[in-house]
Write a protein that holds these residues in place. Structure first.
Motif, PDB file in Angstrom:
ATOM      1  N   ALA A 133       0.831  -1.208   0.000  1.00  0.00           N
ATOM      2  CA  ALA A 133       0.000   0.000   0.000  1.00  0.00           C
ATOM      3  C   ALA A 133       0.867   1.260   0.000  1.00  0.00           C
ATOM      4  O   ALA A 133       0.515   2.256  -0.637  1.00  0.00           O
ATOM      5  N   TYR A 134       1.948   1.227   0.738  1.00  0.00           N
ATOM      6  CA  TYR A 134       2.840   2.393   0.880  1.00  0.00           C
ATOM      7  C   TYR A 134       4.274   1.891   0.937  1.00  0.00           C
ATOM      8  O   TYR A 134       4.533   0.757   1.360  1.00  0.00           O
ATOM      9  N   TRP A 135       5.191   2.746   0.524  1.00  0.00           N
ATOM     10  CA  TRP A 135       6.622   2.515   0.786  1.00  0.00           C
ATOM     11  C   TRP A 135       7.187   3.748   1.463  1.00  0.00           C
ATOM     12  O   TRP A 135       6.999   4.868   0.973  1.00  0.00           O
ATOM     13  N   ASP A 136       7.892   3.569   2.572  1.00  0.00           N
ATOM     14  CA  ASP A 136       8.729   4.637   3.106  1.00  0.00           C
ATOM     15  C   ASP A 136       9.982   4.639   2.240  1.00  0.00           C
ATOM     16  O   ASP A 136      10.894   3.831   2.447  1.00  0.00           O
ATOM     17  N   VAL A 137      10.002   5.515   1.258  1.00  0.00           N
ATOM     18  CA  VAL A 137      11.127   5.520   0.316  1.00  0.00           C
ATOM     19  C   VAL A 137      12.378   6.039   1.002  1.00  0.00           C
ATOM     20  O   VAL A 137      13.453   5.448   0.902  1.00  0.00           O
ATOM     21  N   VAL A 138      12.233   7.151   1.698  1.00  0.00           N
ATOM     22  CA  VAL A 138      13.367   7.746   2.412  1.00  0.00           C
ATOM     23  C   VAL A 138      12.967   7.954   3.866  1.00  0.00           C
ATOM     24  O   VAL A 138      11.865   8.425   4.159  1.00  0.00           O
ATOM     25  N   ASN A 139      13.878   7.616   4.766  1.00  0.00           N
ATOM     26  CA  ASN A 139      13.613   7.664   6.199  1.00  0.00           C
ATOM     27  C   ASN A 139      14.634   8.568   6.894  1.00  0.00           C
ATOM     28  O   ASN A 139      15.839   8.434   6.651  1.00  0.00           O
ATOM     29  N   GLU A 140      14.155   9.494   7.694  1.00  0.00           N
ATOM     30  CA  GLU A 140      14.984  10.221   8.672  1.00  0.00           C
ATOM     31  C   GLU A 140      16.179  10.941   8.060  1.00  0.00           C
ATOM     32  O   GLU A 140      17.313  10.773   8.508  1.00  0.00           O
ATOM     33  N   ALA A 141      15.925  11.767   7.059  1.00  0.00           N
ATOM     34  CA  ALA A 141      17.021  12.431   6.350  1.00  0.00           C
ATOM     35  C   ALA A 141      17.322  13.840   6.859  1.00  0.00           C
ATOM     36  O   ALA A 141      18.150  14.539   6.273  1.00  0.00           O
ATOM     37  N   PHE A 142      16.654  14.270   7.938  1.00  0.00           N
ATOM     38  CA  PHE A 142      16.833  15.648   8.410  1.00  0.00           C
ATOM     39  C   PHE A 142      17.392  15.705   9.822  1.00  0.00           C
ATOM     40  O   PHE A 142      17.145  14.823  10.651  1.00  0.00           O
ATOM     41  N   ASN A 143      18.141  16.779  10.092  1.00  0.00           N
ATOM     42  CA  ASN A 143      18.583  17.110  11.445  1.00  0.00           C
ATOM     43  C   ASN A 143      17.460  17.823  12.196  1.00  0.00           C
ATOM     44  O   ASN A 143      16.502  18.316  11.594  1.00  0.00           O
ATOM     45  N   GLU A 144      17.650  17.953  13.500  1.00  0.00           N
ATOM     46  CA  GLU A 144      16.633  18.591  14.337  1.00  0.00           C
ATOM     47  C   GLU A 144      16.407  20.055  13.958  1.00  0.00           C
ATOM     48  O   GLU A 144      15.320  20.602  14.140  1.00  0.00           O
ATOM     49  N   ASP A 145      17.440  20.718  13.425  1.00  0.00           N
ATOM     50  CA  ASP A 145      17.290  22.141  13.081  1.00  0.00           C
ATOM     51  C   ASP A 145      16.708  22.360  11.684  1.00  0.00           C
ATOM     52  O   ASP A 145      16.581  23.489  11.224  1.00  0.00           O
ATOM     53  N   ASN A 197       9.263  22.117   3.880  1.00  0.00           N
ATOM     54  CA  ASN A 197       9.803  22.864   2.728  1.00  0.00           C
ATOM     55  C   ASN A 197      10.263  21.923   1.618  1.00  0.00           C
ATOM     56  O   ASN A 197      10.120  22.231   0.434  1.00  0.00           O
ATOM     57  N   MET A 198      10.813  20.784   2.013  1.00  0.00           N
ATOM     58  CA  MET A 198      11.223  19.817   0.984  1.00  0.00           C
ATOM     59  C   MET A 198       9.996  19.286   0.223  1.00  0.00           C
ATOM     60  O   MET A 198      10.017  19.201  -1.012  1.00  0.00           O
ATOM     61  N   ILE A 199       8.940  18.945   0.948  1.00  0.00           N
ATOM     62  CA  ILE A 199       7.744  18.390   0.280  1.00  0.00           C
ATOM     63  C   ILE A 199       7.129  19.451  -0.634  1.00  0.00           C
ATOM     64  O   ILE A 199       6.732  19.174  -1.766  1.00  0.00           O
ATOM     65  N   ARG A 200       7.090  20.698  -0.137  1.00  0.00           N
ATOM     66  CA  ARG A 200       6.535  21.777  -0.955  1.00  0.00           C
ATOM     67  C   ARG A 200       7.353  21.938  -2.234  1.00  0.00           C
ATOM     68  O   ARG A 200       6.804  22.077  -3.330  1.00  0.00           O
ATOM     69  N   ASP A 201       8.672  21.893  -2.079  1.00  0.00           N
ATOM     70  CA  ASP A 201       9.564  22.006  -3.244  1.00  0.00           C
ATOM     71  C   ASP A 201       9.328  20.830  -4.208  1.00  0.00           C
ATOM     72  O   ASP A 201       9.204  21.026  -5.429  1.00  0.00           O
ATOM     73  N   PHE A 202       9.227  19.619  -3.663  1.00  0.00           N
ATOM     74  CA  PHE A 202       8.995  18.451  -4.536  1.00  0.00           C
ATOM     75  C   PHE A 202       7.683  18.619  -5.302  1.00  0.00           C
ATOM     76  O   PHE A 202       7.608  18.355  -6.501  1.00  0.00           O
ATOM     77  N   LYS A 203       6.646  19.036  -4.599  1.00  0.00           N
ATOM     78  CA  LYS A 203       5.346  19.185  -5.256  1.00  0.00           C
ATOM     79  C   LYS A 203       5.422  20.248  -6.358  1.00  0.00           C
ATOM     80  O   LYS A 203       4.837  20.090  -7.428  1.00  0.00           O
ATOM     81  N   SER A 204       6.149  21.331  -6.082  1.00  0.00           N
ATOM     82  CA  SER A 204       6.199  22.419  -7.070  1.00  0.00           C
ATOM     83  C   SER A 204       7.001  22.008  -8.304  1.00  0.00           C
ATOM     84  O   SER A 204       6.780  22.521  -9.389  1.00  0.00           O
ATOM     85  N   ARG A 205       7.924  21.071  -8.142  1.00  0.00           N
ATOM     86  CA  ARG A 205       8.761  20.664  -9.276  1.00  0.00           C
ATOM     87  C   ARG A 205       8.348  19.315  -9.872  1.00  0.00           C
ATOM     88  O   ARG A 205       9.015  18.786 -10.758  1.00  0.00           O
TER      89      ARG A 205
END
Ligand code: G3I
Length: 460
Positions: A133-145, A197-205
C-alpha cells in the motif's frame, strides 16, 4: 400495541482497532517482527486488532540486500504472507536510510553509493511490485534544526532524496511513496519546517511523492504537541496523504493516545495510524511501557481511549459526487460488459466518489448515472473491477470494514460471491456488502449477513 422495530446493527460500535478505524475509511496498523510470529499471544492480538502491517526491521536495507546484488526476502516475505493471508495491507519500511545499511553499503561513497541506492530501490521494489500500500522511500534524512542530516547518502549530493523518489515511482507506479521521519509532529519545530519545505519544493517541481509519515514517537522525552493537528493539516494541504507511522507514548498516556488519534481523525487526508509494536514487551522502548497491550497481552486503558475515539468519529459523510462530465448523464448505459450494482432498498448505484481512481477511495451509494465510476465488471476470478484495473476491495474482514477501490492484486479481500438472493459476500470475510441507509453518499461496508434489504443488490 407498539411495534418492535429491529434496527440493523450496522452502526454498532466496532470492537477492534482496525474495524473502528475502517468506519472512517482509515486503517489501524502495527509493526510486526518476524521473530515473534511463533508467539500465539502476539499473533492472536495482532491478527484480531489490526489491518495494516509494517515490518519492524525485515524490509530495511541490511535485511533485504545483505550482499551487494544478492537480495534476501525470507523474513520480509514471512511478514508479508502472514499479513496478507489475514486480509491486512502492508506498508514497506524502508528503502533509503542512513541506518541499518548493510556493511558493504556503509563502505561506499560518491557515485558508487548513489548507484547502489538506485539498484537497491529497484531490486526491493521489483519483488513487491503491486503488492504494497505504501513505501517509506526515504527515512529520517533531516537534522533537528531542519538542515539535511550528514549521512553517506547526503554526501552523494543534495538531490539524493528526489532521485530515490523518481526511481521508486518508475519501479512501482502502483504504490504510494512516502517520506518518513520522527520529531516532525510539532509545527513550530525546525525539523518539521525543513521537511515541509522539501515536500513543498517536490510538489512544485513534480518530484513524485504521495505521503508523509510522522513517526509519532512520544517516547524518550517527546510528547504530544498541542499543534499536532496543525502540522497534519499543513502537510496535507501540500497535496500529500499523512499517516502516523510508528506511534508509541511514554507510559501509554491515555490523553496523549486519544489526542493523537483525534488529530488524525480531524484531518481528512490522515489515512491511518500504526503503533510501533503490539505489547509493551515487544517495544524497542519496552521500559517505557508505551504500547496498547501490556506484556501479558491485556488491553490497557490507552487501548480503550483509542478505540473510543475511533468509534466516536464513526462513519464519515462524504461530499456529494459531482457528475464529473459535461452534458446530461445517460441514465442506464454502462461501458461494454460492465454493470451497475443497484441497491434493492435505495435504488441507488455503488459509486466511486468524484470518479477517483485512487487506491483506498471508499465507495458509496449515489444516483445511478451510467458513468464509468459506477460501472463494475464481474470477472471469472470473482473480482468486481472498475476502470479496468481497480477492484472492489474490503479494507478488512471484520464488521464495518470499509469497502473501497484498490489496485487488483488477486487476493481474497477482492473476491466476491454474487448470490442468487441478492447478497454480495466477501470471499475472505464471508460478510455481506451492506449500507447504513439509502441516501446519496451512504458508505458501503461489509457486515454480518442479516437478510435485510440494505444488503441486497442487483447487477444490471
Ligand atoms: O536480531 C538481533 C539479535 O540476533 C542480536 O543478538 C541483537 C544484539 O543487539 O540484535 C538484534 O537486532 C536488533 C533488532 O532491532 C531486532 O531486535 C538490532 O540490534 C537493533 O538495532 C534493532 O533495533 C531496531 C531499530 O529500529 C534499528 O534502528 C528496532 O527493533 C526498531 O524498532 C527500530 O525502528 C525504528 C524505525 O525503523 C525508524 N524509526 C525509529 C524506530 C525506532 O528506533
Amino acid at each position: 400495541m407498539g411495534v418492535v422495530v429491529v434496527m440493523p446493527e450496522a452502526n454498532a460500535a466496532a470492537g477492534t482497532l482496525g474495524a473502528a478505524a475502517a468506519q472512517s475509511g482509515r486503517y489501524f496498523g502495527t509493526a510486526i517482527a518476524a521473530g515473534r510470529l511463533g508467539d500465539s499471544t502476539y499473533t492472536t492480538i495482532a491478527g484480531r486488532e489490526f489491518n495494516m502491517v509494517t515490518a519492524e526491521n525485515e524490509m530495511k536495507p541490511d535485511a533485504t540486500e545483505p550482499q551487494r546484488g544478492q537480495f534476501n526476502f525470507s523474513s520480509s516475505d514471512q511478514i508479508y504472507n502472514w499479513a496478507t493471508q489475514r486480509g491486512m495491507k502492508v506498508r514497506g519500511h524502508t528503502l533509503a536510510w542512513h541506518a541499518q545499511q548493510p556493511g558493504w553499503m556503509q563502505s561506499l561513497s560518491g557515485s558508487s553509493l548513489r548507484q547502489a541506492m538506485i539498484d537497491h530501490i529497484n531490486g526491493v521494489m521489483a519483488h513487491y511490485k503491486g503488492k504494497l500500500a505504501y513505501w517509506d522511500v526515504v527515512n529520517e534524512a533531516f537534522n533537528e534544526d531542519g538542515s539535511r542530516r550528514q549521512s553517506n547518502l547526503q554526501a552523494t549530493g543534495n538531490d539524493w532524496i528526489e532521485v530515490a523518489f523518481r526511481t521508486a515511482r518508475t519501479a512501482d507506479p502502483s504504490v504510494k511513496l512516502c517520506y518518513n521521519d520522527y520529531n516532525i509532529e510539532n509545527w513550530s519545530y525546525g525539523k518539521t519546517q525543513g521537511v515541509y519545505n522539501m515536500i513543498r519544493d517536490f510538489k512544485s517541481r513534480g518530484v513524485p511523492i504521495d505521503c508523509v509519515g510522522l513517526q509519532t514517537h512520544f517516547t524518550g522525552g517527546s510528547s504530544l504537541p498541542s499543534n499536532f493537528q496543525t502540522t497534519l493539516t499543513s502537510f496535507a494541504s501540500l497535496g500529500v496523504d499523512v499517516a502516523l507511522t510508528e506511534v508509541d507514548v511514554t507510559n501509554a498516556s491515555t490523553t496523549q493516545y486519544a489526542g493523537l488519534t483525534q488529530a488524525c481523525l480531524n484531518v481528512p487526508r490522515c489515512v491511518g495510524i500504526t503503533v510501533w509494536g503490539v505489547r509493551d514487551s515487544d517495544s524497542w522502548r519496552s521500559s517505557e511501557n508505551p504500547l496498547l497491550f501490556d506484556g501479558g497481552g491485556n488491553k490497557k486503558a490507552a487501548y480503550t481511549s483509542v478505540l473510543n475515539a475511533l468509534n466516536a468519529a464513526g462513519p464519515v459523510t462524504p461530499s456529494p459526487t459531482p457528475s464529473g462530465g459535461t452534458g446530461s448523464p445517460s441514465p442506464s448505459a454502462t461501458p461494454g460488459g460492465a454493470k451497475r450494482i443497484i441497491g434493492a432498498q435505495s435504488g441507488r448505484c455503488i459509486d466511486v466518489p468524484n470518479a477517483s481512481q485512487n487506491n483506498g477511495t471508499r465507495v458509496q451509494l449515489y444516483d445511478c448515472n451510467g458513468q464509468a465510476n459506477q460501472a463494475w465488471t464481474l470477472t471469472s476470478s470473482k473480482q468486481l473491477t472498475v476502470y479496468g484495473s481497480k477492484c472492489l476491495d474490503a479494507a478488512g474482514s471484520g464488521n464495518a470494514s470499509a469497502v473501497q477501490i484498490y489496485s487488483c492484486n488477486g487476493q481474497a479481500n477482492q473476491q466476491w460471491n454474487v448470490n442468487s438472493n441478492g447478497t454480495i459476500t466477501g470471499v475472505q470475510s464471508g460478510r455481506c456488502l451492506d449500507v447504513w441507509g439509502t441516501g446519496n453518499g451512504q458508505q458501503v461496508q461489509i457486515y454480518d449477513c442479516n437478510g435485510q434489504a440494505n444488503q441486497r443488490f442487483s447487477l444490471n
